[in-house]
Design an enzyme around this catalytic site. Structure first.
Site, PDB file in Angstrom:
ATOM      1  NE  ARG A  90      -0.641   4.486   4.547  1.00  9.83           N
ATOM      2  CZ  ARG A  90      -1.701   3.867   5.080  1.00  9.83           C
ATOM      3  NH1 ARG A  90      -2.508   3.168   4.305  1.00  9.83           N
ATOM      4  NH2 ARG A  90      -1.950   3.957   6.377  1.00  9.83           N
ATOM      5  CG  ASP A 128      -6.592  -1.930  -0.644  1.00  8.23           C
ATOM      6  OD1 ASP A 128      -6.793  -0.908   0.027  1.00  8.23           O
ATOM      7  OD2 ASP A 128      -6.068  -2.965  -0.184  1.00  8.23           O
ATOM      8  CG  ASP A 174      -8.374   0.608   2.270  1.00  4.11           C
ATOM      9  OD1 ASP A 174      -7.280   1.082   2.611  1.00  4.11           O
ATOM     10  OD2 ASP A 174      -8.888  -0.361   2.869  1.00  4.11           O
ATOM     11  CG  ASP A 181      -2.897  -0.956   0.265  1.00  7.02           C
ATOM     12  OD1 ASP A 181      -2.372   0.004  -0.331  1.00  7.02           O
ATOM     13  OD2 ASP A 181      -3.632  -0.817   1.259  1.00  7.02           O
TER      14      ASP A 181
END
Length: 301
Positions: free
Chosen positions: A196, A110, A139, A143
């Site tokens: 997201r 990430d 990715d 996160d």
């Protein structure tokens, strides 16, 4: 609780975080060390002593670099940061990440991973990738998972990506995540990010004064998560908020003061999270685009 709607001056940079990450100080007043190579950066951010690390220039990464506790990482100027990978905060606390460009984090890395960590402030960074590849080529840009807690994400840009910011990695992680994953997002600009924005499982999310354009699905509350979506602007977005997709258990959401710009909402369960446990000023949606476009991203401190 009535929230005072006092517009913040466009581009104003807080000296400390507002939201669930309040109280995060990073390296505080420790003497700054400036680095321009990957090896020097890795060495500088290791360990838990108080430290301020300035990144000068763009450093190529493969994978992620672990950042220790009590650390401030600060980009120099408007064009410093990392490309190809990212930073990982794993089982640490009190970390500030500011003024970095973080681009094209190749999977499984990430741009930033906050894992089993607490007291984190991610502010005035520019995250980006591209949408020229399969959605799993890169990715997440940011996160937050494995019971991480007390995070503020403010004044960042997130651009040209499929999977923006995932909070809670799995439907099957209730034992670790329940009661944690408290994250505040404010004054961020999400442009051409597919979904997201954020996706939140189990946790508590406050999403206010953000500007979202070009999303398929923006805020996604699932697995009993509580989300307050307040005074944001959505443009060219199909679904601004959903609580009933992709998980066995729906989430909860409360909406107030948003400019949906024609976006749909899918609210199957209205939540109980209406009064965040911290002081903040939410400016009206009418001034958000001007504030965010002038103030968000690297180079704006």
């Amino acid at each position: 609780m009535a929230v005072l709607a006092v517009p913040q001056p466009a581009g104003a940079a807080e000296t400390s975080p507002v939201g669930f990450g309040a109280g995060t100080t990073g390296g505080g007043s420790a003497s700054a060390v400036t680095v321009s190579t990957l090896s020097a950066f890795k060495s500088a951010v290791t360990g838990n002593s108080a430290k301020v690390v300035r990144v000068n220039g763009l450093i190529s990464l493969s994978g992620q670099v672990d950042v220790g506790s009590n650390t401030t990482v600060l980009g120099v100027g408007s064009a410093s940061g990392f490309t190809g990978g990212g930073l990982r905060l794993k089982k640490v606390s009190n970390v500030v990440i500011r003024n970095l460009n973080i681009s094209k984090p190749l999977a499984p890395a990430d741009g930033i991973t906050v894992e089993a960590s607490s007291k984190v402030w991610i502010d005035h960074n520019s995250f980006s990738a591209d949408r020229d590849h399969d959605k799993d080529h890169y990715d997440g840009l940011l996160d937050v998972n494995h019971g991480a807690d007390n995070v503020t994400v403010s004044w960042n840009t997130f651009k040209n990506h499929f999977k923006g910011s995932l909070v809670g990695h799995s439907d099957n992680n209730a034992s670790e995540d329940t009661g944690r994953l408290k994250v505040t997002y404010h004054h961020n600009h999400f442009a051409n990010v597919y979904s997201r924005i954020p996706s939140l499982r189990f946790g508590t999310g406050h999403f206010y004064n953000n500007y979202v354009e070009g999303a398929d699905t923006a805020c996604h509350s699932r697995m009993g998560a509580q989300m307050l979506v307040e005074n944001n602007v959505f443009r060219s977005t199909k679904v601004a908020v959903t609580t009933n997709r992709s998980s066995d258990v729906d989430g909860y959401a409360n909406l107030r003061g948003n400019d949906l710009g024609g976006a749909a909402t899918e609210i199957s369960r209205v939540g109980s999270f209406t009064s965040p446990p911290y002081a903040y000023s939410a400016e009206p949606a009418s001034s958000v685009v001007a504030s965010v476009t002038s103030g968000a991203g690297a180079g704006k401190l």
